[in-house]
Design a protein around this motif. Sequence first.
Motif, PDB file in Angstrom:
ATOM      1  N   GLN A  73       0.858  -1.179   0.000  1.00 31.14           N
ATOM      2  CA  GLN A  73       0.000   0.000   0.000  1.00 31.14           C
ATOM      3  C   GLN A  73       0.897   1.232   0.000  1.00 31.14           C
ATOM      4  N   ILE A  74       0.474   2.235  -0.776  1.00 31.58           N
ATOM      5  CA  ILE A  74       1.299   3.441  -0.861  1.00 31.58           C
ATOM      6  C   ILE A  74       0.588   4.609  -0.194  1.00 31.58           C
ATOM      7  N   PHE A  75       1.373   5.397   0.522  1.00 29.96           N
ATOM      8  CA  PHE A  75       0.830   6.592   1.169  1.00 29.96           C
ATOM      9  C   PHE A  75       1.750   7.772   0.897  1.00 29.96           C
ATOM     10  N   GLN A  76       1.154   8.962   1.030  1.00 28.32           N
ATOM     11  CA  GLN A  76       1.947  10.174   0.835  1.00 28.32           C
ATOM     12  C   GLN A  76       1.706  11.109   2.008  1.00 28.32           C
ATOM     13  N   GLU A  77       2.588  12.102   2.092  1.00 25.01           N
ATOM     14  CA  GLU A  77       2.342  13.181   3.046  1.00 25.01           C
ATOM     15  C   GLU A  77       1.019  13.833   2.638  1.00 25.01           C
ATOM     16  N   LEU A  78       0.306  14.417   3.569  1.00 20.06           N
ATOM     17  CA  LEU A  78      -0.935  15.113   3.214  1.00 20.06           C
ATOM     18  C   LEU A  78      -0.621  16.170   2.168  1.00 20.06           C
ATOM     19  N   GLY A  79      -1.309  16.135   1.041  1.00 18.24           N
ATOM     20  CA  GLY A  79      -1.086  17.118  -0.015  1.00 18.24           C
ATOM     21  C   GLY A  79       0.232  16.915  -0.755  1.00 18.24           C
TER      22      GLY A  79
ATOM     23  N   GLY B 102       3.294  14.696  -3.068  1.00 20.08           N
ATOM     24  CA  GLY B 102       3.311  13.996  -4.348  1.00 20.08           C
ATOM     25  C   GLY B 102       4.009  12.654  -4.203  1.00 20.08           C
ATOM     26  N   MET B 103       4.568  12.173  -5.342  1.00 17.37           N
ATOM     27  CA  MET B 103       5.189  10.846  -5.320  1.00 17.37           C
ATOM     28  C   MET B 103       6.715  10.943  -5.170  1.00 17.37           C
ATOM     29  N   GLU B 104       7.223  12.018  -4.566  1.00  5.72           N
ATOM     30  CA  GLU B 104       8.682  12.129  -4.424  1.00  5.72           C
ATOM     31  C   GLU B 104       9.165  11.067  -3.438  1.00  5.72           C
ATOM     32  N   ASP B 105       8.742  11.227  -2.218  1.00  2.20           N
ATOM     33  CA  ASP B 105       9.040  10.216  -1.221  1.00  2.20           C
ATOM     34  C   ASP B 105       7.728   9.553  -0.867  1.00  2.20           C
ATOM     35  N   VAL B 106       7.740   8.262  -0.881  1.00  3.84           N
ATOM     36  CA  VAL B 106       6.497   7.553  -0.685  1.00  3.84           C
ATOM     37  C   VAL B 106       6.606   6.675   0.551  1.00  3.84           C
ATOM     38  N   ILE B 107       5.542   6.609   1.305  1.00  3.42           N
ATOM     39  CA  ILE B 107       5.531   5.697   2.448  1.00  3.42           C
ATOM     40  C   ILE B 107       4.858   4.412   1.983  1.00  3.42           C
ATOM     41  N   VAL B 108       5.548   3.314   2.174  1.00  4.82           N
ATOM     42  CA  VAL B 108       4.980   2.032   1.766  1.00  4.82           C
ATOM     43  C   VAL B 108       4.620   1.235   3.015  1.00  4.82           C
ATOM     44  N   GLY B 109       3.419   0.709   3.029  1.00  2.00           N
ATOM     45  CA  GLY B 109       2.974  -0.107   4.149  1.00  2.00           C
ATOM     46  C   GLY B 109       2.728  -1.536   3.674  1.00  2.00           C
ATOM     47  N   VAL B 110       3.147  -2.507   4.452  1.00  2.00           N
ATOM     48  CA  VAL B 110       2.926  -3.911   4.097  1.00  2.00           C
ATOM     49  C   VAL B 110       2.427  -4.693   5.309  1.00  2.00           C
ATOM     50  N   VAL B 111       1.794  -5.814   5.014  1.00  2.00           N
ATOM     51  CA  VAL B 111       1.324  -6.679   6.098  1.00  2.00           C
ATOM     52  C   VAL B 111       2.449  -7.610   6.547  1.00  2.00           C
ATOM     53  N   GLY B 112       3.234  -8.100   5.572  1.00  2.00           N
ATOM     54  CA  GLY B 112       4.377  -8.972   5.909  1.00  2.00           C
ATOM     55  C   GLY B 112       5.645  -8.386   5.316  1.00  2.00           C
ATOM     56  N   THR B 113       6.743  -8.390   6.073  1.00  2.00           N
ATOM     57  CA  THR B 113       7.951  -7.661   5.643  1.00  2.00           C
ATOM     58  C   THR B 113       8.594  -8.214   4.369  1.00  2.00           C
ATOM     59  N   LEU B 114       8.286  -9.456   4.023  1.00  2.00           N
ATOM     60  CA  LEU B 114       8.852 -10.015   2.792  1.00  2.00           C
ATOM     61  C   LEU B 114       8.474  -9.150   1.584  1.00  2.00           C
ATOM     62  N   GLN B 115       7.329  -8.487   1.691  1.00  2.00           N
ATOM     63  CA  GLN B 115       6.872  -7.666   0.569  1.00  2.00           C
ATOM     64  C   GLN B 115       7.829  -6.513   0.258  1.00  2.00           C
TER      65      GLN B 115
ATOM     66  N   ARG C  29       0.240  12.378   9.855  1.00  2.00           N
ATOM     67  CA  ARG C  29      -0.963  12.502   9.039  1.00  2.00           C
ATOM     68  C   ARG C  29      -0.591  12.181   7.595  1.00  2.00           C
ATOM     69  N   ILE C  30      -1.306  11.253   6.980  1.00  2.00           N
ATOM     70  CA  ILE C  30      -0.979  10.888   5.594  1.00  2.00           C
ATOM     71  C   ILE C  30      -2.258  10.679   4.773  1.00  2.00           C
ATOM     72  N   GLN C  31      -2.071  10.400   3.481  1.00  2.00           N
ATOM     73  CA  GLN C  31      -3.221  10.075   2.626  1.00  2.00           C
ATOM     74  C   GLN C  31      -2.853   8.916   1.716  1.00  2.00           C
ATOM     75  N   ASP C  32      -3.880   8.187   1.245  1.00  2.00           N
ATOM     76  CA  ASP C  32      -3.576   7.127   0.286  1.00  2.00           C
ATOM     77  C   ASP C  32      -3.841   7.629  -1.123  1.00  2.00           C
ATOM     78  N   LEU C  33      -3.657   6.776  -2.121  1.00  2.00           N
ATOM     79  CA  LEU C  33      -3.774   7.234  -3.504  1.00  2.00           C
ATOM     80  C   LEU C  33      -5.199   7.621  -3.881  1.00  2.00           C
ATOM     81  N   LYS C  34      -6.155   7.117  -3.102  1.00  2.00           N
ATOM     82  CA  LYS C  34      -7.544   7.477  -3.398  1.00  2.00           C
ATOM     83  C   LYS C  34      -7.971   8.728  -2.647  1.00  2.00           C
TER      84      LYS C  34
END
Length: 532
Positions: free
Chosen positions: A428-434, A436-449, A496-501
């Motif tokens: 799952q990808i998240f961004q800072e509120l407002g 862009g895609m410069e630095d992206v926060i990635v969230g996963v359920v299992g670290t292998l991802q 505080r973050i937002q997702d792509l939607k």
Amino acid sequence: MADLKSEITRRRTFAIISHPDAGKTTLTEKFLLYGGAISLAGAVKGKKSARHAVSDWMEIEKQRGISVTSSVMQFNYEGFCINILDTPGHQDFSEDTYRTLMAADSAVMVIDASKGVENQTRKLFKVCLLRDIPIFTFINKMDREARDPFDLMEEIENELGIRTCPVNWPIGCGKEFKGVYDRRKGEILAFQANSEQANGQKAVKAIEMELDDENLDDLIGSAHREKLAEDIELLDGAGDDLDLEQVRHGKLSPVFFGSALTNFGVEPFLEEFLRMTTPPLPRKSEDGEVDPFDTDFSAFVFKIQANMNKAHRDRIAFMRICSGKFEKGMEVLHVQGNKKMKLLQPQQLMAQDREIISEAYAGDIIGVFDPGIFSIGDTICAPKRKIKFEGIPTFAPEHFNLVHQVDTMKRKQFVKGMTQIAQEGAIQIFQELGGGMEDVIVGVVGTLQFDVLEYRLKNEYNVDIRMEGLPYQYIRWIENEDLDPKKLNLTSDTKRIQDLKGNRLLLFTSEWNITWALEHNPELRLAEFSRN
Ligand code: G4P
């Protein structure tokens, strides 16, 4: 029509859940032996090799290969057509594991009798509860030293919050394991170690015997007989009755004791399971429930698997059929894309082999070639009757990394790679509120991802990334639509973050911080998963 009705009526689709090593694979294998789907024990997967946590791609591929080939298994047994959905449980525990449960009509929970409820079982169980599906418990490895059966039941009830009703009851354990008592039939099923049971033959005979029969002593010994009589009296007096309505709504779990490895108690379990479960039930769509017996075909995508072969960059979309019949080459509507299409290469997966299929019915899972158009949760249906199934929830990731792109000139590939991999649902990808895609926060359920992401970006998109671990452990979706996250009163380490939607979320470093946020912002409503 009669054909459609009888085909759907005989279908049972369930997922097997467990903590690694509880015996899920062994139990699955025994089911398949009964169905005649495999002829040798040990055919389901090359187990040991898949167990090591390695980031080496070959290993990942092997693991993924395994989870693909064994992800859906179909077999026939006593007139039933059974679909088993495997939930990957080892290092590749991921959102897929959760989503698989969205496609199942019931779940079988395998518990190691010496260990009781373990971490991954707990997590998977939460998802089962979300859906109110029936949950059957198989307490495995009774041929080894086991915990007290009353303790195990109590632990399931307390830790998982479901009531339990033992269908059979163990007589001893380990070297002293004598068998089980079937409470409904009032029969003893005797355990004979080192018999032919392990190969699928029915070497164990059920011996019908009253509990006060003196001959029982010869079979299990007087101490066991007395203990059994006491236990059964206790259960009959204080335990829950086996109320099928409660079972079907996931409020009460029928519990079975056995030993998958020695093939003890597996067939009676399967038989009772089939007796207590129902054929596929109606599924919720935006315009009400869709009846599985409806002649119009409908299905939804619950899993997308990227092809690991570099030469074939296609993907396979797994869909669960919810109504009607699927026929190879039929025209369908992909609702989210609003496009008519033909499903290519429909396949069904059986143990090691992929098989191209020509028809499938409500309850079945098919994998179709996906040229990159499907997303998790999409509906596919007969063009004349457009429906849209309720979305599949996005589950809260538990590990977070900040992802930097090393070469900023490759921005386009980076964005494409990240979004495509996210679309498959692996990350799952998240961004800072407002942001862009410069630095992206990635969230996963299992670290292998994380390893999978890094490898795939490099190999498929030619993009190098650098990852930095973030201290967050919890994520929550903000449910209030009209609330400005910037105005929330939060601890300084809450992000505080937002997702792509465009959904707004909060990242927390501890549960304590979640409580703090809720206490200091009374209007704030937080959700552990998102439905859109
Ligand atoms: P999993 O898919 O849930 O991870 O578990 P799996 O079936 O692979 O079983 C884990 C280990 O437990 C295996 O041993 C398996 O043989 C053993 N096992 C499963 N059921 C029983 C049982 O009823 N009784 C006993 N005593 N053992 C059981 P392993 O040595 O790790 O692997 P392998 O070499 O047998 O493949």
